[in-house]
Design an enzyme around this catalytic site. Structure first.
Site, mmCIF file in Angstrom:
data_model
loop_
_atom_site.group_PDB
_atom_site.id
_atom_site.type_symbol
_atom_site.label_atom_id
_atom_site.label_comp_id
_atom_site.label_asym_id
_atom_site.label_seq_id
_atom_site.Cartn_x
_atom_site.Cartn_y
_atom_site.Cartn_z
ATOM 1 N N LYS A 48 0.842 -1.206 0.000
ATOM 2 C CA LYS A 48 0.000 0.000 0.000
ATOM 3 C C LYS A 48 0.875 1.254 0.000
ATOM 4 C CE LYS A 48 -3.797 -2.366 2.309
ATOM 5 N NZ LYS A 48 -4.652 -2.580 3.474
ATOM 6 N N GLN A 92 -5.681 -1.128 9.468
ATOM 7 C CA GLN A 92 -5.284 -2.428 8.920
ATOM 8 C C GLN A 92 -5.805 -3.563 9.796
ATOM 9 O OE1 GLN A 92 -3.517 -2.917 5.951
ATOM 10 N NE2 GLN A 92 -3.969 -5.070 6.311
ATOM 11 N N ASP A 115 -11.438 2.471 2.654
ATOM 12 C CA ASP A 115 -11.798 1.060 2.491
ATOM 13 C C ASP A 115 -13.285 0.858 2.199
ATOM 14 O OD1 ASP A 115 -9.446 -0.433 2.627
ATOM 15 O OD2 ASP A 115 -9.343 -0.242 4.804
#
Ligand code: NAD
Length: 273
Positions: A48, A92, A115
């Site tokens: 990422k 995360q 997300d």
């Protein structure tokens, strides 16, 4: 049979994102919160950071100790929500057992929800008024577009009902006029469903869950599963399904690369708003 290459598709997308960010002079900041030192998370985060940085996004990793309190994580999210330099926040997963992932992730403001896990963003798909789509789901939709796969009227079987892949994907496919069947761990005789499907998406995480006898000739396979077998990365589709496929996503190199690309896609969308 055509192998759907997520790696190739991502490469083209990244070039476009880089140009867009330069041209529109988008000042994008990404904050990734990691709790502890999970080895898979480390790999995902490394990717990422790498890809977002490459296209000109200012990305930072905030790494907290494994035993940090839930309260501290919440405080950090609230602080980042208010920080004008931060365009998007990623919490995360997985988190240690003493921290509730859903509760914390839902505190990320809708405007910074890269997300797409916030209630508003998830409901927007259900409501056919799509806002930020979860990255894996968006990545799969982009692969259909990139390979000119029309979804209208197609019988699609989605296997897996998680909030991050299976459910939002089923909703997004319905929005695109597919006829969707959602299978899960309690589905009886899954083969009855998959055998009739034009498209089978497996988001379970079980090697060889889908075998040759379960799919029809010329089916389209989207393999979201990530499994490690004898040190090698494999998906949910057995290799013998490939001989019956018209299109199929490999593992690695299929859906995975698209998920990270869609983080950038969502960040650009959030910034433009
Ligand atoms: P999850 O564990 O939350 O959900 C798994 C789902 O599979 C559940 O809904 C369950 O009902 C279903 N299931 C379990 N056993 C089954 C069976 N025998 N038959 C039918 N259904 C069954 O997982 P998730 O977070 O949705 O992820 C699913 C898989 O996709 C994992 O392998 C994960 O690593 C992978 N994944 C990949 C990407 C990517 O970018 N490629 C992104 C997210 C998740």
């Amino acid at each position: 049979m055509i192998i759907i290459s997520g790696t190739e598709t991502r490469k083209k997308l990244l070039e476009d994102y880089k140009k867009t960010i330069e041209k529109e002079n988008l000042d994008i900041g990404l904050s990734i919160i990691q709790v502890g030192d999970n080895p898979s998370s480390n790999t995902y985060i490394r990717n990422k950071l790498k890809y977002t940085t490459e296209v000109g996004i200012k990305s930072e990793l905030i790494k907290l100790d494994e035993d940090v309190s839930e309260e501290k994580v919440i405080k950090l999210i609230k602080k980042l929500n208010k920080d004008p330099k931060v365009t998007g926040i990623i919490l995360q997963s997985p988190l240690p057992a003493h921290i509730d992932f859903t509760k914390c992730a839902r505190l990320i403001s809708d405007e910074k929800d890269v997300d797409g896990f916030s209630e508003e963003n998830l409901f927007s798909i259900r409501d056919n008024n799509e806002k930020i789509i979860p990255c894996t789901v968006k990545g799969i939709l982009r692969l259909f577009e990139a390979y000119d796969i029309n979804l209208e009227g197609k019988n699609v079987v989605v296997i897996g009902r998680s909030n991050i892949v299976g459910r939002p994907l089923a909703d997004a496919l319905i929005n695109r006029n597919a006829t969707v069947t959602l299978c899960h761990s309690k589905t009886k005789d899954m083969k009855e469903h998959t055998k009739r499907a034009d498209i089978v998406v497996s988001a379970v995480g079980k090697p060889k869950l889908i075998t040759k006898g379960m799919v029809k000739k010329d089916f389209i396979g989207i393999d979201v599963g990530i499994n490690v077998v004898n040190g090698k990365l494999v998906g949910d589709f057995a290799k013998n399904t490939y001989e019956k496929a018209s299109f199929i996503t490999p593992v690695p190199g299929g859906v995975g690369p698209m998920t990270v690309a869609m983080i950038i896609d969502n960040l650009i969308e959030l910034k433009r708003k």
